[in-house]
Write a protein that holds these residues in place. Structure first.
Motif, mmCIF file in Angstrom:
data_model
loop_
_atom_site.group_PDB
_atom_site.id
_atom_site.type_symbol
_atom_site.label_atom_id
_atom_site.label_comp_id
_atom_site.label_asym_id
_atom_site.label_seq_id
_atom_site.Cartn_x
_atom_site.Cartn_y
_atom_site.Cartn_z
ATOM 1 N N PRO A 9 -1.978 -3.585 11.301
ATOM 2 C CA PRO A 9 -1.024 -2.517 10.969
ATOM 3 C C PRO A 9 -1.741 -1.161 10.971
ATOM 4 O O PRO A 9 -2.735 -0.970 10.272
ATOM 5 N N GLY A 12 0.634 3.755 9.311
ATOM 6 C CA GLY A 12 0.757 4.545 8.080
ATOM 7 C C GLY A 12 0.488 6.025 8.327
ATOM 8 O O GLY A 12 0.049 6.423 9.413
ATOM 9 N N MET A 13 0.734 6.823 7.309
ATOM 10 C CA MET A 13 0.643 8.283 7.484
ATOM 11 C C MET A 13 -0.760 8.836 7.208
ATOM 12 O O MET A 13 -1.048 9.977 7.567
ATOM 13 N N GLY A 14 -1.595 8.063 6.558
ATOM 14 C CA GLY A 14 -2.970 8.518 6.330
ATOM 15 C C GLY A 14 -3.049 9.789 5.510
ATOM 16 O O GLY A 14 -3.897 10.659 5.765
ATOM 17 N N THR A 15 -2.195 9.901 4.500
ATOM 18 C CA THR A 15 -2.137 11.173 3.743
ATOM 19 C C THR A 15 -3.429 11.475 2.988
ATOM 20 O O THR A 15 -3.741 12.634 2.750
ATOM 21 N N ARG A 16 -4.185 10.421 2.651
ATOM 22 C CA ARG A 16 -5.419 10.685 1.897
ATOM 23 C C ARG A 16 -6.498 11.329 2.757
ATOM 24 O O ARG A 16 -7.517 11.776 2.237
ATOM 25 N N LYS A 26 -6.038 7.844 10.930
ATOM 26 C CA LYS A 26 -7.076 7.273 10.055
ATOM 27 C C LYS A 26 -7.812 6.123 10.736
ATOM 28 O O LYS A 26 -9.028 5.991 10.629
ATOM 29 N N GLU A 27 -7.064 5.304 11.466
ATOM 30 C CA GLU A 27 -7.638 4.097 12.061
ATOM 31 C C GLU A 27 -8.601 4.410 13.211
ATOM 32 O O GLU A 27 -9.342 3.537 13.663
ATOM 33 N N LYS A 60 1.664 8.760 16.511
ATOM 34 C CA LYS A 60 0.208 8.586 16.638
ATOM 35 C C LYS A 60 -0.143 8.130 18.059
ATOM 36 O O LYS A 60 -0.650 7.031 18.260
ATOM 37 N N GLN A 82 6.372 0.731 14.798
ATOM 38 C CA GLN A 82 7.138 0.763 13.548
ATOM 39 C C GLN A 82 7.799 2.143 13.538
ATOM 40 O O GLN A 82 7.104 3.160 13.543
ATOM 41 N N GLY A 87 6.360 0.813 4.852
ATOM 42 C CA GLY A 87 5.518 -0.083 4.071
ATOM 43 C C GLY A 87 4.827 -1.142 4.903
ATOM 44 O O GLY A 87 5.228 -1.443 6.032
ATOM 45 N N LEU A 88 3.779 -1.715 4.299
ATOM 46 C CA LEU A 88 2.964 -2.704 5.002
ATOM 47 C C LEU A 88 3.784 -3.953 5.352
ATOM 48 O O LEU A 88 3.652 -4.506 6.454
ATOM 49 N N ALA A 91 5.807 -3.177 8.300
ATOM 50 C CA ALA A 91 4.959 -3.129 9.510
ATOM 51 C C ALA A 91 4.734 -4.542 10.040
ATOM 52 O O ALA A 91 4.807 -4.783 11.253
ATOM 53 N N PRO A 109 -7.001 -2.220 8.905
ATOM 54 C CA PRO A 109 -8.118 -1.515 9.540
ATOM 55 C C PRO A 109 -8.795 -0.502 8.631
ATOM 56 O O PRO A 109 -9.771 0.126 9.045
HETATM 57 P P1 UTP Z 1 -2.286 2.326 3.512
HETATM 58 O O1 UTP Z 1 -1.255 2.524 2.491
HETATM 59 O O2 UTP Z 1 -3.710 2.262 3.057
HETATM 60 O O3 UTP Z 1 -2.225 3.440 4.655
HETATM 61 O O4 UTP Z 1 -1.900 1.064 4.358
HETATM 62 P P2 UTP Z 1 -1.512 4.835 4.693
HETATM 63 O O5 UTP Z 1 -0.150 4.741 4.120
HETATM 64 O O6 UTP Z 1 -1.657 5.315 6.092
HETATM 65 O O7 UTP Z 1 -2.500 5.697 3.765
HETATM 66 P P3 UTP Z 1 -2.224 6.910 2.769
HETATM 67 O O8 UTP Z 1 -1.909 6.263 1.439
HETATM 68 O O9 UTP Z 1 -1.076 7.732 3.305
HETATM 69 O O10 UTP Z 1 -3.531 7.651 2.754
HETATM 70 C C1 UTP Z 1 -2.829 0.065 4.824
HETATM 71 C C2 UTP Z 1 -2.647 -0.138 6.328
HETATM 72 O O11 UTP Z 1 -1.293 -0.414 6.621
HETATM 73 C C3 UTP Z 1 -0.791 0.472 7.600
HETATM 74 C C4 UTP Z 1 -1.694 1.701 7.540
HETATM 75 O O12 UTP Z 1 -1.744 2.339 8.822
HETATM 76 C C5 UTP Z 1 -3.037 1.106 7.128
HETATM 77 O O13 UTP Z 1 -3.776 0.687 8.240
HETATM 78 N N1 UTP Z 1 0.619 0.785 7.311
HETATM 79 C C6 UTP Z 1 0.983 1.239 6.079
HETATM 80 C C7 UTP Z 1 1.576 0.631 8.302
HETATM 81 O O14 UTP Z 1 1.257 0.206 9.439
HETATM 82 N N2 UTP Z 1 2.876 0.971 8.032
HETATM 83 C C8 UTP Z 1 3.261 1.421 6.815
HETATM 84 O O15 UTP Z 1 4.473 1.702 6.633
HETATM 85 C C9 UTP Z 1 2.288 1.555 5.816
#
Ligand code: UTP
Length: 269
Positions: A9, A12-16, A26-27, A60, A82, A87-88, A91, A109
């Motif tokens: 997966p 995600g948005m990688g906000t951190r 991020k990945e 992305k 996705q 959410g995970l 995904a 990842p």
């Molecule tokens: P994280 O919650 O650590 O990633 O999800 P995030 O949401 O990108 O990070 P922040 O909190 O905004 O910094 C763990 C993994 O799951 C993927 C993310 O890309 C990451 O590899 N993920 C998360 C998805 O594929 N889809 C989602 O809706 C959420």
């Protein structure tokens, strides 16, 4: 049934990692010279997979560009989209059509493992029992609240032990902690997990949480965990990524020695 598919997966948005993630997912952030995503693809190959599916977002496009050149004679790598970061768990449910009625690995990842031992153990556990199997690790009590926390049956305390998972609690408040054992980012799923994900209700933040599906499997006594001591780098935060870069670079034959010499010189002043 043999496990040959890994799902990564990466939608995600990688906000951190803002502002870096405005330009680079991020990945794909490098661990010295290699994107985090590549470490996980390599681990999947080492664990016996010949098919890797990366779940990504249309926002992305560089993930898709990377995937286009990531396949080799050992592995086919493809993407599934996705449409929104729901959410995970959501995904993972996005790969249902592509995976079909087969078991599969999920590898996060933003957790880099020192080697493929845990993933190999999870595959072996699944192939022996037919039950979904997840990576676990013991952490200090103060850290439990940052993870999915599990209650397990008959844990002897030994390393690399397989245990039955009885209960799963996502990021518990200190009063609700059930053990010092938490979930880490490697899973092997029987295809039944897709049916469980369909039953998960969105959380307050509108996300479909993977841990809710794990809780359902645990409730049916269909979930095994392996308590692992594998080296693990949490690259989901900037500090974690920095530590991973330094520790992994220190282990490399080409730059480990000069990096170590530079660090010694720097801290001797
Ligand atoms: P994280 O919650 O650590 O990633 O999800 P995030 O949401 O990108 O990070 P922040 O909190 O905004 O910094 C763990 C993994 O799951 C993927 C993310 O890309 C990451 O590899 N993920 C998360 C998805 O594929 N889809 C989602 O809706 C959420």
């Amino acid at each position: 049934m043999a496990v040959r598919t890994a799902v990564i997966p990466a939608a995600g948005m990688g906000t951190r990692f803002l502002p870096a993630t405005r330009a680079t997912p991020k990945e794909l952030l490098p661990i010295y010279d290699t994107p985090a995503l590549q470490f996980v693809i390599d681990e999947a190959i080492e664990a016996g997979c010949d098919r890797v599916i990366v779940v990504t977002s249309r926002t992305k496009p560089s993930i898709e560009s990377y995937v286009a050149v990531a396949g080799t004679d050992k592995v086919a790598v493809s993407v599934v989209y996705q449409d929104a970061p729901l959410g995970l768990g959501h995904a993972v449910s996005c790969v249902r059509q592509v995976v079909g009625d087969e078991p599969f690995i999920v590898m996060l990842p933003d957790e880099i493992m020192g080697d493929a031992s845990l993933t190999k153990q999870l595959v072996a556990q699944f192939e022996t029992t037919g039950k979904s199997s997840i990576g676990l690790k013991r952490v200090a009590t103060a850290e439990v609240s940052s993870y999915g926390n599990v209650k397990v049956a008959d844990y002897s305390g030994g390393a690399e032990s397989a245990v039955e998972v009885l209960q799963v609690v996502e990021k518990p408040k200190p009063a609700d902690v059930v053990s010092d054992i938490v979930i880490i980012g490697r899973y092997v799923f029987a295809p039944i997990v897709f049916d469980k994900l369909d039953q998960v209700k969105p959380s307050a933040s509108s996300e479909i949480q993977l841990t809710d599906a794990l809780a359902m499997l645990a409730g049916e006594r269909s979930l095994i965990g392996i308590v692992s001591e594998v080296a693990r780098y949490d690259t989901g935060t900037p500090m974690g990524l920095l530590r991973a870069v330094i520790e992994i670079a220190l282990q490399r034959k080409d730059i480990g020695a000069p990096l170590s010499a530079w660090l010694r010189e720097k801290f001797s002043k």
